[in-house]
Scaffold this motif. Structure first.
Motif, PDB file in Angstrom:
ATOM      1  N   LEU A 112       0.829  -1.211   0.000  1.00 38.81           N
ATOM      2  CA  LEU A 112       0.000   0.000   0.000  1.00 38.81           C
ATOM      3  C   LEU A 112       0.860   1.257   0.000  1.00 38.81           C
ATOM      4  O   LEU A 112       0.526   2.245  -0.645  1.00 38.81           O
ATOM      5  CB  LEU A 112      -0.915   0.018   1.227  1.00 38.81           C
ATOM      6  N   ASP A 116       2.142   1.898  -6.651  1.00 40.54           N
ATOM      7  CA  ASP A 116       1.037   2.712  -7.149  1.00 40.54           C
ATOM      8  C   ASP A 116      -0.078   1.828  -7.708  1.00 40.54           C
ATOM      9  O   ASP A 116      -0.815   2.236  -8.590  1.00 40.54           O
ATOM     10  CB  ASP A 116       1.523   3.716  -8.190  1.00 40.54           C
ATOM     11  N   SER A 118      -3.652  -0.025  -7.813  1.00 43.06           N
ATOM     12  CA  SER A 118      -4.968   0.495  -7.437  1.00 43.06           C
ATOM     13  C   SER A 118      -5.427  -0.149  -6.131  1.00 43.06           C
ATOM     14  O   SER A 118      -4.983  -1.238  -5.752  1.00 43.06           O
ATOM     15  CB  SER A 118      -5.979   0.199  -8.547  1.00 43.06           C
ATOM     16  N   LEU A 119      -6.327   0.520  -5.473  1.00 36.78           N
ATOM     17  CA  LEU A 119      -6.884  -0.003  -4.228  1.00 36.78           C
ATOM     18  C   LEU A 119      -7.599  -1.330  -4.478  1.00 36.78           C
ATOM     19  O   LEU A 119      -7.527  -2.243  -3.651  1.00 36.78           O
ATOM     20  CB  LEU A 119      -7.833   1.020  -3.601  1.00 36.78           C
ATOM     21  N   SER A 120      -8.246  -1.457  -5.632  1.00 37.76           N
ATOM     22  CA  SER A 120      -8.934  -2.718  -5.932  1.00 37.76           C
ATOM     23  C   SER A 120      -7.952  -3.878  -6.052  1.00 37.76           C
ATOM     24  O   SER A 120      -8.261  -4.996  -5.622  1.00 37.76           O
ATOM     25  CB  SER A 120      -9.781  -2.588  -7.201  1.00 37.76           C
ATOM     26  N   HIS A 122      -5.140  -4.166  -4.405  1.00 40.16           N
ATOM     27  CA  HIS A 122      -4.762  -4.491  -3.033  1.00 40.16           C
ATOM     28  C   HIS A 122      -5.892  -5.232  -2.311  1.00 40.16           C
ATOM     29  O   HIS A 122      -5.632  -6.175  -1.563  1.00 40.16           O
ATOM     30  CB  HIS A 122      -4.389  -3.228  -2.258  1.00 40.16           C
ATOM     31  N   LEU A 123      -7.118  -4.799  -2.538  1.00 35.14           N
ATOM     32  CA  LEU A 123      -8.251  -5.451  -1.874  1.00 35.14           C
ATOM     33  C   LEU A 123      -8.447  -6.885  -2.358  1.00 35.14           C
ATOM     34  O   LEU A 123      -8.725  -7.784  -1.553  1.00 35.14           O
ATOM     35  CB  LEU A 123      -9.532  -4.635  -2.075  1.00 35.14           C
TER      36      LEU A 123
END
Length: 152
Positions: A112, A116, A118-120, A122-123
């Motif tokens: 995180l 760079d 995306s948050l998706s 990482h999720l």
């Protein structure tokens, strides 16, 4: 090396490897491994992970599973032979995986901060890791507690 430890090490490593492979096959398309890791390499401006290493990731899980077994065996009675054993094992290994990452991989705290992605991305990785550790913990504790073993 005692028989109890040897069998524990083997069972732990086998269950870890099987759940890792199974969950990764399920999530492989959603996570898009090769694209994700090539983005990490570009961001850090040096070759962190060679894409070829991903072909051997399952093989490395044998060592990771054995390493976790070595760490956890001294706490066998405290964790495995206690109430809510699968939950204790799940939380412990999940914490190791989230905080103890050796590289900024998707789903880790380092990932995180230093990538760079995306948050998706990482999720999805965090969900995959959580499911794999949950399945592993539940299955391993069930296997360990199915019978009392005599190691003499």
């Amino acid at each position: 090396m005692s028989k109890k430890f040897s069998y524990f090490l083997i069972r732990f490593t086998i269950v870890h490897l099987i759940t890792y492979i199974f969950i990764n096959v399920v999530f492989m398309n959603a996570e898009n491994y090769f694209n994700t890791f090539s983005q990490i390499e570009k961001y850090l401006d040096y070759q962190l992970l060679d894409v070829n290493i991903l072909r051997f990731a399952s093989l490395f899980q044998i060592f990771r599973g054995a390493f976790f077994a070595l760490i956890l065996f001294p706490f066998y009675n405290t964790i495995i032979k206690s109430n809510y054993a699968w939950l204790k094992l799940f939380l412990l290994i999940w914490g190791f995986s989230l905080i103890g990452s050796v590289a900024p991989i998707p789903g880790s705290i380092e990932g995180l901060i230093y990538t760079d992605l995306s948050l998706s991305q990482h999720l999805i990785a965090a969900v995959k890791i959580t499911i794999q550790i949950f399945v592993f913990s539940w299955f391993f504790v069930k296997w360990e507690n199915r019978t009392e073993r005599d190691y003499s």
